[in-house]
Design a protein around this motif. Sequence first.
Motif, PDB file in Angstrom:
ATOM      1  N   VAL A  82       0.847  -1.195   0.000  1.00  0.00           N
ATOM      2  CA  VAL A  82       0.000   0.000   0.000  1.00  0.00           C
ATOM      3  C   VAL A  82       0.883   1.246   0.000  1.00  0.00           C
ATOM      4  O   VAL A  82       2.046   1.194   0.397  1.00  0.00           O
ATOM      5  CB  VAL A  82      -0.912   0.017   1.256  1.00  0.00           C
ATOM      6  N   PRO A  83       0.351   2.387  -0.424  1.00  0.00           N
ATOM      7  CA  PRO A  83       1.139   3.627  -0.399  1.00  0.00           C
ATOM      8  C   PRO A  83       1.428   4.123   1.011  1.00  0.00           C
ATOM      9  O   PRO A  83       2.481   4.705   1.267  1.00  0.00           O
ATOM     10  CB  PRO A  83       0.261   4.622  -1.167  1.00  0.00           C
ATOM     11  N   ASP A  84       0.493   3.926   1.934  1.00  0.00           N
ATOM     12  CA  ASP A  84       0.619   4.444   3.296  1.00  0.00           C
ATOM     13  C   ASP A  84       0.189   3.347   4.263  1.00  0.00           C
ATOM     14  O   ASP A  84      -1.003   3.037   4.380  1.00  0.00           O
ATOM     15  CB  ASP A  84      -0.254   5.690   3.468  1.00  0.00           C
ATOM     16  N   VAL A  85       1.147   2.783   4.973  1.00  0.00           N
ATOM     17  CA  VAL A  85       0.863   1.650   5.860  1.00  0.00           C
ATOM     18  C   VAL A  85      -0.041   2.066   7.016  1.00  0.00           C
ATOM     19  O   VAL A  85      -0.959   1.332   7.399  1.00  0.00           O
ATOM     20  CB  VAL A  85       2.177   1.038   6.383  1.00  0.00           C
ATOM     21  N   GLN A  86       0.193   3.251   7.574  1.00  0.00           N
ATOM     22  CA  GLN A  86      -0.630   3.691   8.707  1.00  0.00           C
ATOM     23  C   GLN A  86      -2.085   3.853   8.296  1.00  0.00           C
ATOM     24  O   GLN A  86      -2.994   3.406   9.012  1.00  0.00           O
ATOM     25  CB  GLN A  86      -0.102   5.009   9.266  1.00  0.00           C
ATOM     26  N   LYS A  87      -2.340   4.470   7.150  1.00  0.00           N
ATOM     27  CA  LYS A  87      -3.721   4.633   6.694  1.00  0.00           C
ATOM     28  C   LYS A  87      -4.362   3.284   6.384  1.00  0.00           C
ATOM     29  O   LYS A  87      -5.553   3.068   6.658  1.00  0.00           O
ATOM     30  CB  LYS A  87      -3.758   5.534   5.456  1.00  0.00           C
ATOM     31  N   ALA A  88      -3.588   2.376   5.832  1.00  0.00           N
ATOM     32  CA  ALA A  88      -4.111   1.046   5.538  1.00  0.00           C
ATOM     33  C   ALA A  88      -4.491   0.312   6.819  1.00  0.00           C
ATOM     34  O   ALA A  88      -5.537  -0.347   6.890  1.00  0.00           O
ATOM     35  CB  ALA A  88      -3.076   0.240   4.757  1.00  0.00           C
ATOM     36  N   LEU A  89      -3.659   0.435   7.844  1.00  0.00           N
ATOM     37  CA  LEU A  89      -3.955  -0.193   9.130  1.00  0.00           C
ATOM     38  C   LEU A  89      -5.252   0.365   9.704  1.00  0.00           C
ATOM     39  O   LEU A  89      -6.103  -0.379  10.214  1.00  0.00           O
ATOM     40  CB  LEU A  89      -2.793   0.038  10.101  1.00  0.00           C
ATOM     41  N   GLY A  90      -5.431   1.674   9.597  1.00  0.00           N
ATOM     42  CA  GLY A  90      -6.657   2.298  10.085  1.00  0.00           C
ATOM     43  C   GLY A  90      -7.881   1.841   9.317  1.00  0.00           C
ATOM     44  O   GLY A  90      -8.943   1.587   9.901  1.00  0.00           O
ATOM     45  N   ALA A  91      -7.745   1.724   8.004  1.00  0.00           N
ATOM     46  CA  ALA A  91      -8.873   1.269   7.186  1.00  0.00           C
ATOM     47  C   ALA A  91      -9.264  -0.160   7.541  1.00  0.00           C
ATOM     48  O   ALA A  91     -10.454  -0.500   7.596  1.00  0.00           O
ATOM     49  CB  ALA A  91      -8.515   1.375   5.703  1.00  0.00           C
ATOM     50  N   LEU A  92      -8.271  -1.001   7.791  1.00  0.00           N
ATOM     51  CA  LEU A  92      -8.553  -2.376   8.169  1.00  0.00           C
ATOM     52  C   LEU A  92      -9.257  -2.424   9.523  1.00  0.00           C
ATOM     53  O   LEU A  92     -10.220  -3.191   9.708  1.00  0.00           O
ATOM     54  CB  LEU A  92      -7.252  -3.177   8.212  1.00  0.00           C
ATOM     55  N   ALA A  93      -8.816  -1.593  10.462  1.00  0.00           N
ATOM     56  CA  ALA A  93      -9.457  -1.556  11.778  1.00  0.00           C
ATOM     57  C   ALA A  93     -10.910  -1.121  11.662  1.00  0.00           C
ATOM     58  O   ALA A  93     -11.801  -1.712  12.292  1.00  0.00           O
ATOM     59  CB  ALA A  93      -8.693  -0.616  12.705  1.00  0.00           C
ATOM     60  N   ASN A 138      -2.436   4.288  22.728  1.00  0.00           N
ATOM     61  CA  ASN A 138      -3.652   5.054  22.440  1.00  0.00           C
ATOM     62  C   ASN A 138      -3.525   5.997  21.254  1.00  0.00           C
ATOM     63  O   ASN A 138      -4.302   6.939  21.115  1.00  0.00           O
ATOM     64  CB  ASN A 138      -4.060   5.847  23.690  1.00  0.00           C
ATOM     65  N   ASN A 139      -2.549   5.727  20.365  1.00  0.00           N
ATOM     66  CA  ASN A 139      -2.358   6.646  19.238  1.00  0.00           C
ATOM     67  C   ASN A 139      -2.826   6.034  17.927  1.00  0.00           C
ATOM     68  O   ASN A 139      -3.512   5.013  17.913  1.00  0.00           O
ATOM     69  CB  ASN A 139      -0.890   7.087  19.154  1.00  0.00           C
ATOM     70  N   GLU A 140      -2.434   6.645  16.806  1.00  0.00           N
ATOM     71  CA  GLU A 140      -2.944   6.241  15.506  1.00  0.00           C
ATOM     72  C   GLU A 140      -2.439   4.864  15.060  1.00  0.00           C
ATOM     73  O   GLU A 140      -2.953   4.311  14.081  1.00  0.00           O
ATOM     74  CB  GLU A 140      -2.584   7.296  14.445  1.00  0.00           C
ATOM     75  N   ILE A 141      -1.473   4.311  15.763  1.00  0.00           N
ATOM     76  CA  ILE A 141      -1.014   2.948  15.489  1.00  0.00           C
ATOM     77  C   ILE A 141      -1.525   1.989  16.555  1.00  0.00           C
ATOM     78  O   ILE A 141      -2.084   0.930  16.249  1.00  0.00           O
ATOM     79  CB  ILE A 141       0.523   2.888  15.404  1.00  0.00           C
ATOM     80  N   GLY A 142      -1.364   2.345  17.807  1.00  0.00           N
ATOM     81  CA  GLY A 142      -1.790   1.465  18.894  1.00  0.00           C
ATOM     82  C   GLY A 142      -3.285   1.218  18.922  1.00  0.00           C
ATOM     83  O   GLY A 142      -3.733   0.093  19.191  1.00  0.00           O
ATOM     84  N   LEU A 143      -4.084   2.251  18.626  1.00  0.00           N
ATOM     85  CA  LEU A 143      -5.539   2.081  18.685  1.00  0.00           C
ATOM     86  C   LEU A 143      -6.055   1.080  17.640  1.00  0.00           C
ATOM     87  O   LEU A 143      -6.792   0.165  17.981  1.00  0.00           O
ATOM     88  CB  LEU A 143      -6.234   3.436  18.556  1.00  0.00           C
ATOM     89  N   PRO A 144      -5.684   1.206  16.349  1.00  0.00           N
ATOM     90  CA  PRO A 144      -6.171   0.196  15.402  1.00  0.00           C
ATOM     91  C   PRO A 144      -5.646  -1.198  15.687  1.00  0.00           C
ATOM     92  O   PRO A 144      -6.360  -2.186  15.481  1.00  0.00           O
ATOM     93  CB  PRO A 144      -5.706   0.717  14.042  1.00  0.00           C
ATOM     94  N   LEU A 145      -4.413  -1.323  16.185  1.00  0.00           N
ATOM     95  CA  LEU A 145      -3.902  -2.645  16.542  1.00  0.00           C
ATOM     96  C   LEU A 145      -4.753  -3.270  17.645  1.00  0.00           C
ATOM     97  O   LEU A 145      -5.031  -4.475  17.618  1.00  0.00           O
ATOM     98  CB  LEU A 145      -2.441  -2.551  16.980  1.00  0.00           C
ATOM     99  N   THR A 146      -5.182  -2.451  18.612  1.00  0.00           N
ATOM    100  CA  THR A 146      -6.062  -2.967  19.666  1.00  0.00           C
ATOM    101  C   THR A 146      -7.396  -3.410  19.091  1.00  0.00           C
ATOM    102  O   THR A 146      -7.899  -4.495  19.402  1.00  0.00           O
ATOM    103  CB  THR A 146      -6.293  -1.891  20.746  1.00  0.00           C
ATOM    104  N   ALA A 147      -7.978  -2.577  18.238  1.00  0.00           N
ATOM    105  CA  ALA A 147      -9.266  -2.922  17.642  1.00  0.00           C
ATOM    106  C   ALA A 147      -9.169  -4.225  16.857  1.00  0.00           C
ATOM    107  O   ALA A 147     -10.085  -5.058  16.875  1.00  0.00           O
ATOM    108  CB  ALA A 147      -9.744  -1.790  16.743  1.00  0.00           C
ATOM    109  N   LEU A 148      -8.047  -4.435  16.188  1.00  0.00           N
ATOM    110  CA  LEU A 148      -7.874  -5.634  15.375  1.00  0.00           C
ATOM    111  C   LEU A 148      -7.614  -6.883  16.212  1.00  0.00           C
ATOM    112  O   LEU A 148      -7.627  -7.997  15.683  1.00  0.00           O
ATOM    113  CB  LEU A 148      -6.727  -5.426  14.379  1.00  0.00           C
ATOM    114  N   SER A 149      -7.388  -6.716  17.499  1.00  0.00           N
ATOM    115  CA  SER A 149      -7.201  -7.883  18.375  1.00  0.00           C
ATOM    116  C   SER A 149      -8.539  -8.475  18.816  1.00  0.00           C
ATOM    117  O   SER A 149      -8.578  -9.543  19.431  1.00  0.00           O
ATOM    118  CB  SER A 149      -6.366  -7.512  19.603  1.00  0.00           C
ATOM    119  N   ALA A 150      -9.646  -7.799  18.501  1.00  0.00           N
ATOM    120  CA  ALA A 150     -10.971  -8.325  18.836  1.00  0.00           C
ATOM    121  C   ALA A 150     -11.297  -9.535  17.961  1.00  0.00           C
ATOM    122  O   ALA A 150     -10.821  -9.647  16.824  1.00  0.00           O
ATOM    123  CB  ALA A 150     -12.022  -7.239  18.653  1.00  0.00           C
ATOM    124  N   THR A 151     -12.113 -10.418  18.505  1.00  0.00           N
ATOM    125  CA  THR A 151     -12.524 -11.623  17.775  1.00  0.00           C
ATOM    126  C   THR A 151     -14.047 -11.659  17.672  1.00  0.00           C
ATOM    127  O   THR A 151     -14.751 -10.772  18.182  1.00  0.00           O
ATOM    128  CB  THR A 151     -12.028 -12.887  18.495  1.00  0.00           C
TER     129      THR A 151
END
Length: 476
Positions: A82-93, A138-151
Amino acid sequence: MIALSLAEIAEVVGGQTHDIPDPSVQVTGSVVRDSREVEPGSLFVAFVGERVDGHDFAQAVVAAGAAAVLGSRPVGVPAIVVPDVQKALGALARHVVQRLGATLVALTGSAGKTSTKDLIAQVLQRKAPTVWTPGSLNNEIGLPLTALSATEETRFLVLEMGARGIGHIRYLSDLTPPRIGLVLNVGTAHIGEFGGREQIAQAKGELVEGLPSAAEGGTAILNADDPLVRAMASRTKAKVILFGESGEADVRAENVRLTDSGQPAFTLHTPSGASDVTMRLYGEHHVSNALAAAAVAHELGMSAEEIATALSEAGSLSRWRMEVTERPDGVTIVNDAYNANPESMRAALRALAAMGGAARATGGRTWAVLGKMAELGDEALAEHDAVGRLAVRLNVSKLVAVGGREASWLQLGAYNEGSWGEESVHVSDAQAAVDLLRSELRPGDVVLVKASRSVGLESVAEALLAGGTEGEVAAR
């Protein structure tokens, strides 16, 4: 994470697949950015940092079982580019959260976010499977990673949101839109970056501005005891629940007191009833945190008795936040060194003073080992001076100010307030503090260690707990 195929992930993030022989392969494990956390079925997110490039670990993580790499360039193994990994991570979250169907609870504030988040998680966990922010991610990387840990089993997702400027919380809320938004307080943490408390209030209030309407189930939970937070009620279309010690609060505390060991006790009142709470945590500031957690739990259908029981049994889930450990020789170390701002410094000192009541009865003393509070801008001198003065007013036996200019301001504040003997001292670094304490501590003493994270003062607490009477502070 909920199971998603690599093809679906690529579509969600707008990426191109590379070296993926079978796009139907699913990510069934965790989404991680640390190669050491990879497990079979993981998605490894490759960020390029100042010193480390995550792409360099691509071969190793796939060998360890990762299904693919999410990165910004092809890496010779299965990857979504992807062009921007951080934005992609957020979109996935955002995609996963929408698919999940769990209730999202987001909280922010100048002080107490992590402790309150830990309390909310422990209360809600009694009702249904709950996922929450680990530590302070609690930032733009940690928050989506937390959300993605949900099942698929997750019913409550509790997310801490931090801000370094206007617009940050709005961005995080867009990534993971909450149904319940909680604002704890508006203090002076990061005031040097924001420019004033009004600007901090503007940033924190972005959380309630983005909530769904009351008709859609949106709920804003606001601190009735903080005027700047209470005023945020006019900025939301969600239902408003007030918490605090104010008589107007919907969820409130009465008969607040501290036990002999410094643990808060109170009677919890909610619209569904009242029940007594005696907490395992230390310091009266946890009453407000507990009320905030109780307001969330009430909104999600828990009774006053259920909430009170959960709060009375809850502990600290995050490191270096009022961690209380008694050594075999009777010295108590309070490690609150994860971070510091003027509000949390004052709360920690008051907790130390309360704990010192029992200590003094047996000849023990209270020690405040304090360092710099960062990001205070033009308020730095006045705030450090005020903390030094407060230590004297609370009859802390000895203040040990550690570090450079800001520490000297702490010590000067104590001196100007009346600490003219050996009640306060300024030392150059953590090792000097440890050497001093090792030579002077005696059974019954209580030692508080606190400073901003950048100071690394947790090394003092760790050295004092490591045993022995000599040796150097562990390298950071």
